[in-house]
Write an enzyme that holds these catalytic residues in place. Structure first.
Site, PDB file in Angstrom:
ATOM      1  N   GLU A   1       4.309  11.438  30.397  1.00 11.58           N
ATOM      2  CA  GLU A   1       4.274   9.992  30.077  1.00 11.58           C
ATOM      3  C   GLU A   1       2.932   9.362  30.419  1.00 11.58           C
ATOM      4  O   GLU A   1       2.445   8.498  29.731  1.00 11.58           O
ATOM      5  CB  GLU A   1       5.341   9.267  30.910  1.00 11.58           C
ATOM      6  CG  GLU A   1       6.766   9.459  30.475  1.00 11.58           C
ATOM      7  CD  GLU A   1       7.677   8.492  31.225  1.00 11.58           C
ATOM      8  OE1 GLU A   1       7.973   8.745  32.407  1.00 11.58           O
ATOM      9  OE2 GLU A   1       8.073   7.492  30.624  1.00 11.58           O
TER      10      GLU A   1
ATOM     11  N   ASN B   1      16.100 -14.446  48.849  1.00  9.53           N
ATOM     12  CA  ASN B   1      15.786 -13.135  48.285  1.00  9.53           C
ATOM     13  C   ASN B   1      16.395 -12.115  49.226  1.00  9.53           C
ATOM     14  O   ASN B   1      16.236 -12.212  50.444  1.00  9.53           O
ATOM     15  CB  ASN B   1      14.267 -12.931  48.208  1.00  9.53           C
ATOM     16  CG  ASN B   1      13.929 -11.530  47.703  1.00  9.53           C
ATOM     17  OD1 ASN B   1      14.661 -10.968  46.898  1.00  9.53           O
ATOM     18  ND2 ASN B   1      12.843 -10.975  48.203  1.00  9.53           N
ATOM     19  N   GLY B   2      17.149 -11.149  48.664  1.00  8.26           N
ATOM     20  CA  GLY B   2      17.720 -10.090  49.508  1.00  8.26           C
ATOM     21  C   GLY B   2      19.215 -10.008  49.310  1.00  8.26           C
ATOM     22  O   GLY B   2      19.764 -10.461  48.310  1.00  8.26           O
TER      23      GLY B   2
ATOM     24  N   LYS C   1       6.921  12.675  34.145  1.00 13.77           N
ATOM     25  CA  LYS C   1       5.907  11.712  34.616  1.00 13.77           C
ATOM     26  C   LYS C   1       4.525  12.102  34.132  1.00 13.77           C
ATOM     27  O   LYS C   1       3.749  11.271  33.682  1.00 13.77           O
ATOM     28  CB  LYS C   1       5.953  11.639  36.150  1.00 13.77           C
ATOM     29  CG  LYS C   1       7.161  10.905  36.692  1.00 13.77           C
ATOM     30  CD  LYS C   1       7.023   9.436  36.457  1.00 13.77           C
ATOM     31  CE  LYS C   1       8.138   8.603  35.910  1.00 13.77           C
ATOM     32  NZ  LYS C   1       9.234   9.036  35.194  1.00 13.77           N
TER      33      LYS C   1
ATOM     34  N   LYS D   1       9.435   0.064  27.713  1.00 13.20           N
ATOM     35  CA  LYS D   1      10.169   0.104  28.971  1.00 13.20           C
ATOM     36  C   LYS D   1      11.661   0.305  28.724  1.00 13.20           C
ATOM     37  O   LYS D   1      12.334   1.006  29.457  1.00 13.20           O
ATOM     38  CB  LYS D   1       9.957  -1.187  29.778  1.00 13.20           C
ATOM     39  CG  LYS D   1      10.675  -1.215  31.119  1.00 13.20           C
ATOM     40  CD  LYS D   1      10.222  -0.079  32.011  1.00 13.20           C
ATOM     41  CE  LYS D   1      11.023   0.010  33.299  1.00 13.20           C
ATOM     42  NZ  LYS D   1      10.730   1.278  34.028  1.00 13.20           N
TER      43      LYS D   1
ATOM     44  N   HIS E   1      13.313  34.893  32.094  1.00 15.61           N
ATOM     45  CA  HIS E   1      14.001  35.009  30.792  1.00 15.61           C
ATOM     46  C   HIS E   1      13.144  34.466  29.663  1.00 15.61           C
ATOM     47  O   HIS E   1      13.655  34.064  28.627  1.00 15.61           O
ATOM     48  CB  HIS E   1      15.344  34.264  30.874  1.00 15.61           C
ATOM     49  CG  HIS E   1      16.250  34.808  31.934  1.00 15.61           C
ATOM     50  ND1 HIS E   1      16.848  36.048  31.840  1.00 15.61           N
ATOM     51  CD2 HIS E   1      16.581  34.311  33.144  1.00 15.61           C
ATOM     52  CE1 HIS E   1      17.563  36.268  32.938  1.00 15.61           C
ATOM     53  NE2 HIS E   1      17.419  35.227  33.749  1.00 15.61           N
TER      54      HIS E   1
ATOM     55  N   GLU F   1      11.676  15.944  36.186  1.00 16.99           N
ATOM     56  CA  GLU F   1      11.192  14.560  36.307  1.00 16.99           C
ATOM     57  C   GLU F   1       9.692  14.549  36.576  1.00 16.99           C
ATOM     58  O   GLU F   1       8.946  13.756  36.012  1.00 16.99           O
ATOM     59  CB  GLU F   1      11.951  13.825  37.410  1.00 16.99           C
ATOM     60  CG  GLU F   1      11.426  12.465  37.798  1.00 16.99           C
ATOM     61  CD  GLU F   1      11.382  11.452  36.658  1.00 16.99           C
ATOM     62  OE1 GLU F   1      11.932  11.713  35.566  1.00 16.99           O
ATOM     63  OE2 GLU F   1      10.748  10.394  36.844  1.00 16.99           O
TER      64      GLU F   1
ATOM     65  N   TRP G   1      16.432 -12.384  40.563  1.00 14.85           N
ATOM     66  CA  TRP G   1      16.770 -11.074  39.973  1.00 14.85           C
ATOM     67  C   TRP G   1      18.176 -10.800  40.466  1.00 14.85           C
ATOM     68  O   TRP G   1      18.380 -10.496  41.641  1.00 14.85           O
ATOM     69  CB  TRP G   1      15.778 -10.008  40.426  1.00 14.85           C
ATOM     70  CG  TRP G   1      16.115  -8.634  39.929  1.00 14.85           C
ATOM     71  CD1 TRP G   1      16.805  -7.656  40.593  1.00 14.85           C
ATOM     72  CD2 TRP G   1      15.808  -8.078  38.647  1.00 14.85           C
ATOM     73  NE1 TRP G   1      16.939  -6.538  39.816  1.00 14.85           N
ATOM     74  CE2 TRP G   1      16.338  -6.752  38.619  1.00 14.85           C
ATOM     75  CE3 TRP G   1      15.149  -8.553  37.535  1.00 14.85           C
ATOM     76  CZ2 TRP G   1      16.211  -5.918  37.504  1.00 14.85           C
ATOM     77  CZ3 TRP G   1      15.015  -7.720  36.431  1.00 14.85           C
ATOM     78  CH2 TRP G   1      15.543  -6.421  36.424  1.00 14.85           C
TER      79      TRP G   1
ATOM     80  N   CYS H   1      13.339 -11.266  44.276  1.00 20.06           N
ATOM     81  CA  CYS H   1      13.226 -12.595  43.680  1.00 20.06           C
ATOM     82  C   CYS H   1      11.889 -13.209  44.051  1.00 20.06           C
ATOM     83  O   CYS H   1      11.243 -12.820  45.009  1.00 20.06           O
ATOM     84  CB  CYS H   1      14.361 -13.475  44.205  1.00 20.06           C
ATOM     85  SG  CYS H   1      15.972 -12.749  43.942  1.00 20.06           S
TER      86      CYS H   1
ATOM     87  N   ARG I   1       7.321 -10.278  38.155  1.00 16.39           N
ATOM     88  CA  ARG I   1       8.304  -9.478  38.905  1.00 16.39           C
ATOM     89  C   ARG I   1       9.548  -9.216  38.077  1.00 16.39           C
ATOM     90  O   ARG I   1      10.338  -8.349  38.398  1.00 16.39           O
ATOM     91  CB  ARG I   1       8.763 -10.231  40.152  1.00 16.39           C
ATOM     92  CG  ARG I   1       7.730 -10.415  41.217  1.00 16.39           C
ATOM     93  CD  ARG I   1       8.189 -11.523  42.172  1.00 16.39           C
ATOM     94  NE  ARG I   1       7.385 -11.529  43.370  1.00 16.39           N
ATOM     95  CZ  ARG I   1       7.732 -10.903  44.492  1.00 16.39           C
ATOM     96  NH1 ARG I   1       8.881 -10.283  44.527  1.00 16.39           N
ATOM     97  NH2 ARG I   1       6.967 -10.918  45.536  1.00 16.39           N
TER      98      ARG I   1
HETATM   99  C1  AGP Z   1      11.180   7.039  32.353  1.00 19.85           C
HETATM  100  O1  AGP Z   1       9.922   7.079  33.012  1.00 19.85           O
HETATM  101  C2  AGP Z   1      11.043   6.587  30.924  1.00 19.85           C
HETATM  102  N1  AGP Z   1      10.498   5.277  30.856  1.00 19.85           N
HETATM  103  C3  AGP Z   1      12.328   6.768  30.112  1.00 19.85           C
HETATM  104  O2  AGP Z   1      12.607   8.135  30.072  1.00 19.85           O
HETATM  105  C4  AGP Z   1      13.573   6.034  30.653  1.00 19.85           C
HETATM  106  O3  AGP Z   1      14.002   6.643  31.832  1.00 19.85           O
HETATM  107  C5  AGP Z   1      14.695   6.153  29.593  1.00 19.85           C
HETATM  108  O4  AGP Z   1      14.259   5.511  28.418  1.00 19.85           O
HETATM  109  C6  AGP Z   1      16.013   5.533  30.063  1.00 19.85           C
HETATM  110  O5  AGP Z   1      15.833   4.170  30.326  1.00 19.85           O
HETATM  111  P1  AGP Z   1      17.000   3.387  31.093  1.00 19.85           P
HETATM  112  O6  AGP Z   1      17.113   3.996  32.446  1.00 19.85           O
HETATM  113  O7  AGP Z   1      16.541   1.961  31.133  1.00 19.85           O
HETATM  114  O8  AGP Z   1      18.258   3.562  30.299  1.00 19.85           O
END
Ligand code: AGP
Length: 619
Positions: free
Chosen positions: A496, A106-107, A493, A614, A512, A489, A80, A2, A27
């Site tokens: 992305e 906050n916390g 990254k 996002k 394979h 993952e 938050w 927060c 934030r």
């Molecule tokens: C992750 O770096 C991406 N921004 C994307 O794959 C994200 O994880 C996915 O869209 C799911 O989002 P969510 O966790 O908000 O559901």
């Protein structure tokens, strides 16, 4: 996390506090509020939603002699939500029953349920769902005993468990704000006849760059005459004085060049906060709203995890964890595919929806489909009150704080942490664990934040690796067991952020087909299992030998002290020793840093990568 602002001085407190809250808006938050002290009373206003909602409410009540416009002492908060959905009642500040004290926080107060019960038994009527309101009532009671706000704060802090930053004002002290901190940031700004408190310097950098960082378990009092700091027992204490060199934009990122690096650095706290308050002294685990009874949970005969992107990879880690802890068959499904394949769901299937934002449409539609088929849904989510948790039968909130960067980092580690908790909870409920076994595993989890911090404390090797590989356009990632989702993952990254064609594979799958991709100099990042599972470890080395024989450049992530891997690693990134199942919590971090560093070298905007949002709220 927060946003917190406090002010004592000569300026209208409302102006200073609102300006500070605007600087903390980045934030992420879901409600906001202010309180000022004037003419022997506390005047407060708070609203759910964005600051504009609060400002509209303030404008509607503004009048020439309204204390809100003239008071020179005040506090402000952007919330938050952790405990209790985001609404006007749960917004901060929270006032005591007699209106004499206002508190912002906050916390997480770990023992707030006990304190709530004590207040209710004493006849106090609690109006909100928050842990913070408890503090307001306790503080008013303590003030009634000590007639000293700082002493009252110290007395209350000695009773609190958990992580907290608190600010409080009392109606009889129009020129005083008292703050306290434990495991949550609080900084003092020192001006000329005016003093500030903030969750970070962004709150007051427009007024002063001279700051004092408070230490653990300290109480601070600001008045026009200056700053007084003590410990929770009243002994004089010192904060760390410093001058803020950052510009305002950098201050909003806590001094980091971008949110992504800030959020990577936030991960020890995100994991610690997700674990906080989850287990009682008897080893019983407490989840958030769990609107399912224990018999239903015991009757589960299948778990289906639905998620997208990074959250899906957290689900892949969860499969290993849940099946290991609960012996319940666990499937992991891409949410976008799930409902189109006519999945087999019954009332004994538990669907687990993992989502940082809680608004991902693919995942939301999967949740609705599961509900239509009569299955119960548990959401693992980082955004309190968002759509997916609201439409689920049970919720386990992660407490990573707002994740601003589009590429998820702390959200992922918090999701994985929540999956460990879910596995332990279901395992114990179904009689697979005794309390002492749960306590032992929780103790190992409790050491994870320090292990993650150990990785963050020395990033020079990863940064050098990014420079070395900056010109590569194909990079592979390998892993086995829970290291396989980590490899996926890590590849995501890099896709992305650096827009590089990166791909993750299960190391055992190479022969394979994918091994045909290997050629001289191809960089391959290999997540090596800890030696606790020798068979896995040895098989991983065999796979690494296969790709080296074909010219691959092997960058190995292996636990410290693993000498076996040394001959097969062109570059060796050492990881802290953790139990096999917990390796994703430490192995993912170098891969996040690698992608962020490489993308930065390429001049990319790591917070807002091209083509991405996002939260993907369309199917
Ligand atoms: C992750 O770096 C991406 N921004 C994307 O794959 C994200 O994880 C996915 O869209 C799911 O989002 P969510 O966790 O908000 O559901």
């Amino acid at each position: 996390m927060c946003g917190i602002v406090g002010y004592v001085g000569e300026k209208p407190a409302l102006d200073v506090v609102l300006e500070g809250l605007r600087r903390l808006e980045y934030r992420g938050y879901d409600s906001a509020g202010v309180a000022v002290v004037a003419d022997g009373s506390i005047v407060s206003e708070k609203r759910a939603g964005k600051l504009t909602n609060l400002e509209k409410a303030l404008a509607e009540r503004a009048s020439a002699n309204d204390p809100l416009g003239t008071a020179t002492t005040g506090i402000g908060h952007t919330r938050w939500a952790t405990h209790g959905p985001p609404n006007d009642v749960n917004a901060h500040p929270h006032l005591s029953a007699d209106g004499s004290v206002a508190v912002i926080h906050n916390g997480i107060i770990e023992n707030f349920a006990t304190l709530r019960a004590e207040l209710t038994d004493a006849g106090v009527e609690l109006r909100s769902d928050t842990d913070t309101e408890v503090v307001a009532h306790l503080l008013a009671g303590a003030y009634g005993m000590h007639h000293d706000l700082a002493e009252a704060m110290r007395a209350v802090c000695r009773r609190l468990e958990g992580a907290f930053t608190l600010l409080a004002v009392q109606r009889d002290h129009p020129e005083m704000v008292v703050g306290a901190r434990r495991s949550s940031p609080l900084v003092v700004g020192t001006g000329d006849g005016e003093y500030f408190l903030g969750s970070d310097v962004a709150a007051f950098i427009a007024h002063t760059r001279d700051a004092i960082e408070l230490g653990q378990d300290q109480v601070v009092t600001i008045t026009r005459d200056g700053v007084t700091i003590t410990d929770f027992n009243g002994a004089p204490a010192e904060g760390k004085r410093y001058h803020v060199d950052w510009d305002a934009a950098a201050a909003e990122k806590g001094g980091y060049p971008n949110f992504m690096l800030k959020e990577i650095a936030d991960q020890p706290q995100a994991v610690a906060d997700t674990l906080l308050g989850r287990m009682d002294a008897r080893g019983n685990l407490a989840l958030d709203e769990l609107r399912m009874n224990e018999d239903e949970l015991r009757a589960i005969d299948k778990i289906v995890i639905v998620a997208c992107g990074t959250a899906y990879y957290a689900g892949l880690v969860a499969k290993y964890v849940l099946e290991h802890y609960t012996r319940i068959p666990c499937e992991v499904e891409l949410a976008s595919e799930f409902r189109y394949r006519d999945p087999i769901l019954t009332h004994r299937t538990l669907v687990v929806a993992i989502s940082q934002s809680g608004e991902t449409m693919d995942t939301l539609m999967a949740v609705r489909h599961a509900g239509e088929q009569g299955s119960r849904v548990l959401a693992i989510c980082n955004t309190n009150g968002s759509t997916i948790p609201r439409e689920s039968d049970a919720v386990l909130y992660t407490h990573a704080g707002p994740e601003i960067a589009v590429a998820s980092t702390k959200g992922f580690l918090a999701q994985v942490t929540a999956c460990y908790l879910l596995g332990l909870y279901l395992g114990k409920l179904r009689g697979d664990f005794f309390a002492d076994e749960v306590r032992a595993i929780m103790a190992q989890l409790g050491e994870a934040p320090a292990a993650i911090q150990q990785v963050l404390d020395d990033t020079s090797q990863v940064e050098a690796l990014a420079r070395e590989l900056a010109d590569n356009r194909v990079i592979l990632f390998l892993g086995r067991h829970v290291g396989f989702p980590v490899a996926l993952e890590g590849a995501l990254k890099l896709k992305e952020l650096a827009y590089i064609h990166a791909e993750g594979f299960a190391a055992g799958e190479l022969k394979h087909g994918p091994i045909a991709l290997v050629e001289e100099g191809l960089p391959v990042l290999c997540v090596v299992p800890p030696r606790g599972r020798d068979q896995l470890h040895d098989k991983m080395i065999s796979g690494i030998q296969e790709i080296r024989a074909r010219g691959a450049r092997t960058i190995c992530l292996a636990e410290e002290g693993d000498e076996t891997i040394v001959p097969y690693a062109d570059v060796l990134l050492t990881l802290p020793k953790v139990p096999v199942l917990l390796q994703p919590l430490v192995a993912t971090v170098p891969l996040q840093l690698f992608a962020c560093e490489l993308a930065t070298l390429m001049g990319h905007d790591v917070d807002q990568p091209r083509n991405l949002a996002k939260s993907v709220t369309v199917e």
